[in-house]
Design a protein around this motif. Structure first.
Motif, PDB file in Angstrom:
ATOM      1  N   ARG A  14      39.010  33.757  41.001  1.00 49.23           N
ATOM      2  CA  ARG A  14      38.812  32.169  41.483  1.00 49.23           C
ATOM      3  C   ARG A  14      37.704  32.251  42.330  1.00 49.23           C
ATOM      4  N   VAL A  15      37.642  33.184  43.359  1.00 48.52           N
ATOM      5  CA  VAL A  15      36.530  33.251  44.168  1.00 48.52           C
ATOM      6  C   VAL A  15      35.391  33.422  43.457  1.00 48.52           C
ATOM      7  N   LEU A  16      34.969  34.217  42.562  1.00 49.61           N
ATOM      8  CA  LEU A  16      33.924  34.384  41.754  1.00 49.61           C
ATOM      9  C   LEU A  16      33.722  33.326  40.971  1.00 49.61           C
ATOM     10  N   LEU A  17      34.589  32.527  40.512  1.00 52.33           N
ATOM     11  CA  LEU A  17      34.283  31.269  39.653  1.00 52.33           C
ATOM     12  C   LEU A  17      33.442  30.205  40.687  1.00 52.33           C
ATOM     13  N   VAL A  18      34.227  30.259  41.659  1.00 50.75           N
ATOM     14  CA  VAL A  18      33.471  28.962  42.871  1.00 50.75           C
ATOM     15  C   VAL A  18      32.139  29.525  42.986  1.00 50.75           C
ATOM     16  N   VAL A  19      31.943  30.752  43.436  1.00 52.86           N
ATOM     17  CA  VAL A  19      30.636  31.347  43.873  1.00 52.86           C
ATOM     18  C   VAL A  19      29.572  31.021  42.590  1.00 52.86           C
ATOM     19  N   THR A  20      30.235  31.215  41.341  1.00 47.90           N
ATOM     20  CA  THR A  20      29.132  31.002  40.263  1.00 47.90           C
ATOM     21  C   THR A  20      28.960  29.664  39.950  1.00 47.90           C
ATOM     22  N   ALA A  21      29.707  28.515  40.327  1.00 47.23           N
ATOM     23  CA  ALA A  21      29.558  27.220  40.070  1.00 47.23           C
ATOM     24  C   ALA A  21      28.453  26.932  41.183  1.00 47.23           C
ATOM     25  N   PHE A 158      23.206  43.431  44.952  1.00 48.07           N
ATOM     26  CA  PHE A 158      24.000  42.617  45.466  1.00 48.07           C
ATOM     27  C   PHE A 158      25.170  42.141  44.681  1.00 48.07           C
ATOM     28  N   GLN A 159      25.266  41.970  43.511  1.00 48.38           N
ATOM     29  CA  GLN A 159      26.176  41.671  42.647  1.00 48.38           C
ATOM     30  C   GLN A 159      27.325  42.757  42.626  1.00 48.38           C
ATOM     31  N   LEU A 160      26.729  43.980  42.232  1.00 51.13           N
ATOM     32  CA  LEU A 160      27.680  45.138  42.335  1.00 51.13           C
ATOM     33  C   LEU A 160      28.064  45.425  43.861  1.00 51.13           C
ATOM     34  N   GLY A 161      27.417  44.982  44.902  1.00 51.14           N
ATOM     35  CA  GLY A 161      28.201  45.346  46.098  1.00 51.14           C
ATOM     36  C   GLY A 161      29.255  44.315  46.319  1.00 51.14           C
ATOM     37  N   VAL A 162      29.038  43.277  45.848  1.00 52.09           N
ATOM     38  CA  VAL A 162      30.140  42.153  45.954  1.00 52.09           C
ATOM     39  C   VAL A 162      31.332  42.466  45.220  1.00 52.09           C
ATOM     40  N   LEU A 163      31.079  43.043  44.030  1.00 50.25           N
ATOM     41  CA  LEU A 163      32.148  43.561  43.233  1.00 50.25           C
ATOM     42  C   LEU A 163      33.136  44.513  43.934  1.00 50.25           C
TER      43      LEU A 163
END
Length: 361
Positions: A14-21, A158-163
């Motif tokens: 859910r958090v990643l979906l909000v960030v993506t939007a 950055f994206q892998l670090g967020v993951l």
């Protein structure tokens, strides 16, 4: 089940979906309209938005994404990346106009956050396709290659670090939840053990309540140890205590074990006792076993030389019968205050007969 657990993955998604939007609207619209792009750029932007909307139907209610949605969504995102990169203006790769490169990685995170090997493969394919299109668009010089490398490394890192960070947080939350659940289970076990200990003490206190006055009377000379009534009371107290000790043993068939404990005390007094057991074991609650074996202790304490004990178990009832050459005790002595166990006593042909019956249904 994933490493971080289904609840943690649902929250993470859910958090990643909000960030993506937010990233698609804030960082994708301006480069798309401020730089000249081919017609495929708008189509790619719409496809990426539709993928996010479709995922929201499962992500917002915290339900796992179906495998077909994941597979088709991943394919659509990678295809949109290729089309958007092909629609870039000349010399626009890995620059401000290249809005799709960083955005696609967030969509892949939403789709594949619980499938890390596939996520890494998809991110690798996405980067490889963009780099290949960059190389085929012309012969880049060293400065352009260096700039592209910085962008690729920065966005991917950055994206892998967020993951890694979010999964670590979810894993920590799961471990904390497991620790709390274990503490709750430990507290429950402690409460049950304390309750069991209290029940055990109450049971011993109930039995000793009849034994202590008997010992006091013997010590004070009120009772004559040679009297038949005194010996009978001592035999009853010994049988009740032995049965109480047997009640707390861990055995496959507690009822038979407790009946045998009563028989053992009678045999030590010199009685000839035969025990017959028939029927398959059935679960009998502890308090019901007490009511079934209580009359047995009374009957055996009144026997003089011999006794026969039989235990019958069927699908509907459990019966314990005792025939002795003594006298039948009273119903009150049998301990049937709750009324769940029926006790019958009588004298037939000079022999005392007692039968305790408990209906299982």
């Amino acid at each position: 089940m994933t490493e971080t657990g289904p609840d943690g993955i649902a929250t993470l998604r859910r958090v990643l979906l909000v960030v993506t939007a937010v990233v698609q609207v804030s960082l994708g619209v301006l480069p798309l309209v401020s730089h000249p792009h081919g017609p495929g750029a708008v189509i790619s932007f719409v496809v990426l938005g539709l993928v996010a909307v479709v995922c929201a139907f499962w992500v917002l209610p915290r339900r796992p994404l179906p495998w077909p949605v994941v597979a088709l969504g991943t394919a659509a995102v990678l295809a949109a990346s290729v089309v958007a990169t092909a629609a870039l203006p000349p010399d626009g790769h890995f620059l401000d106009a290249h809005w799709s490169y960083g955005l696609v990685g967030w969509h892949l995170l939403v789709l594949l956050v619980d499938r890390v090997p596939l996520l890494l493969a998809a991110l690798g394919a996405h980067t490889a396709l963009d780099v290949a299109q960059f190389a085929l668009a012309g012969t880049p010089d060293r400065e352009e290659i260096g700039g592209a490398g910085v962008v690729v490394l920065g966005v991917t890192s950055f994206q892998l670090g967020v993951l890694l960070l979010t999964r670590a947080l979810v894993r920590t939350a799961r471990q904390a939840a497991e620790a709390a659940a274990e503490r709750e289970r430990a507290e429950t076990r402690t409460a049950l053990a304390r309750r069991w200990e209290e029940d055990l003490r109450a049971g011993f206190a109930g039995q000793l309540g009849a034994t202590v006055p008997l010992l006091a009377d013997l010590a004070d000379g009120v009772l004559d140890p040679r009297a038949e009534e005194t010996r009978s009371r001592c035999a009853l107290a010994a049988t009740q205590l032995r049965r109480l000790f047997a009640e707390n043993d861990d055995v496959p068939d507690p009822l038979v074990h407790e009946v045998r404990a009563c028989v053992h005390v009678a045999e030590r007094r010199g009685l000839a006792v035969s025990l017959a057991v028939s029927g398959a074991p059935v679960p009998v609650p502890t308090d019901v076993r007490r009511e079934l074996t209580g009359p047995v202790a009374v009957a055996l304490s009144g026997a003089r030389e011999r006794a026969r004990v039989s235990l019958l178990r069927t699908g509907t009832e459990v019966r314990v019968a005792v025939i002795t050459d003594g006298v039948a005790g009273s119903t009150a002595d049998g301990g049937t205050a709750t009324g769940r166990v029926e006790v019958e006593r009588g004298t037939y042909g000079g022999q005392a007969r007692m039968e305790a019956r408990w209906r299982t249904s």
